[in-house]
Design an enzyme around this catalytic site. Sequence first.
Site, PDB file in Angstrom:
ATOM      1  CB  CYS A  73      -0.910   0.070   1.205  1.00  0.00           C
ATOM      2  SG  CYS A  73      -1.909   1.359   1.440  1.00  0.00           S
ATOM      3  CB  CYS A 183      -2.908   3.931  -5.609  1.00  0.00           C
ATOM      4  SG  CYS A 183      -4.298   3.114  -4.503  1.00  0.00           S
TER       5      CYS A 183
HETATM    6  N1  DGL Z   1      -3.787   0.454  -2.018  1.00  0.00           N
HETATM    7  C1  DGL Z   1      -3.453   1.691  -1.105  1.00  0.00           C
HETATM    8  C2  DGL Z   1      -2.322   2.464  -2.084  1.00  0.00           C
HETATM    9  O1  DGL Z   1      -1.748   1.775  -2.745  1.00  0.00           O
HETATM   10  C3  DGL Z   1      -4.508   2.459  -0.528  1.00  0.00           C
HETATM   11  C4  DGL Z   1      -5.689   2.965  -1.087  1.00  0.00           C
HETATM   12  C5  DGL Z   1      -6.624   3.694  -0.005  1.00  0.00           C
HETATM   13  O2  DGL Z   1      -6.843   2.848   0.909  1.00  0.00           O
HETATM   14  O3  DGL Z   1      -6.805   4.781  -0.152  1.00  0.00           O
HETATM   15  O4  DGL Z   1      -2.296   3.633  -1.737  1.00  0.00           O
END
Ligand code: DGL
Length: 262
Positions: A73, A183
Amino acid sequence: MHDAPIVIFDSGLGGTSILREIIIRLPSENIIYLADSINAPYGEKPKSEIIRLSQKNTDLALQFGAKIIVVACNTATTNAIYVLRKTYNVPFVGIEPAIKPAALNTKTKRIGILATKGTLSSELFQHTSQTFAKDTKVVEVIGKNIVEAVESGTLDNPIFIESLKKQVQIFIDENIDVLVLGCTHYPYIIPILKQLLPETIKIIDSGYAVAKQTENVLKAKNLKNTSEKIGSLKIFTNKLNQSIIQKLNPNFDLENIIFKEF
Ligand code: DGL
């Protein structure tokens, strides 16, 4: 210890785009994936909350006996990994937007980044951007409702596609030639982005690089599973979204996707 699991976590399903790459690169490893979908999106939350949630996920990972933790993430990595590394005695691999390769690849000296508010406002991202893209214009766009569309399995909704079209128009107007997906939820919109953007814009997603880095750390710490057997996979989610996970990744077996409160 070699048999101990690699534990991967994300605010929800986005990190499964990294999980796919890790399974391909490290087929013998036992893997546990934690989807904190009940708390998605992290990207709009204050930094202190992102840190708290990342610690909660790490505590569970350690209960599962993690030998390494992959923070799949960008939002959690850019806001919390330095705290995690200071607090816990386990190796962490994170993911942050691939600004450096984008800056090296651009010919127009104009790159785009699509990421969450939490990532774009983080000190780590701003530092990376200033260090590696000094002579390059970086067009930053905060993704709106993209994480929600992935989490709810509604990527084919025409209203969502229309909204995405408006969000990415600035990349065309600004004549970027490389787009960074900052993301882990966003690789799931690549097929739509390819329809909305000209072919001249190259899209960079870093799943492959994270898998490679995970292997490097395991080797360096002598933690790599050298067994010939295919490893196990368990996906724990704290929201009832098993069918959505399987729709995103038809190779995942429904019986390995388990609901658990955490
Ligand atoms: N998948 C996550 C990222 O890479 C987070 C997305 C989220 O929960 O806002 O930032």
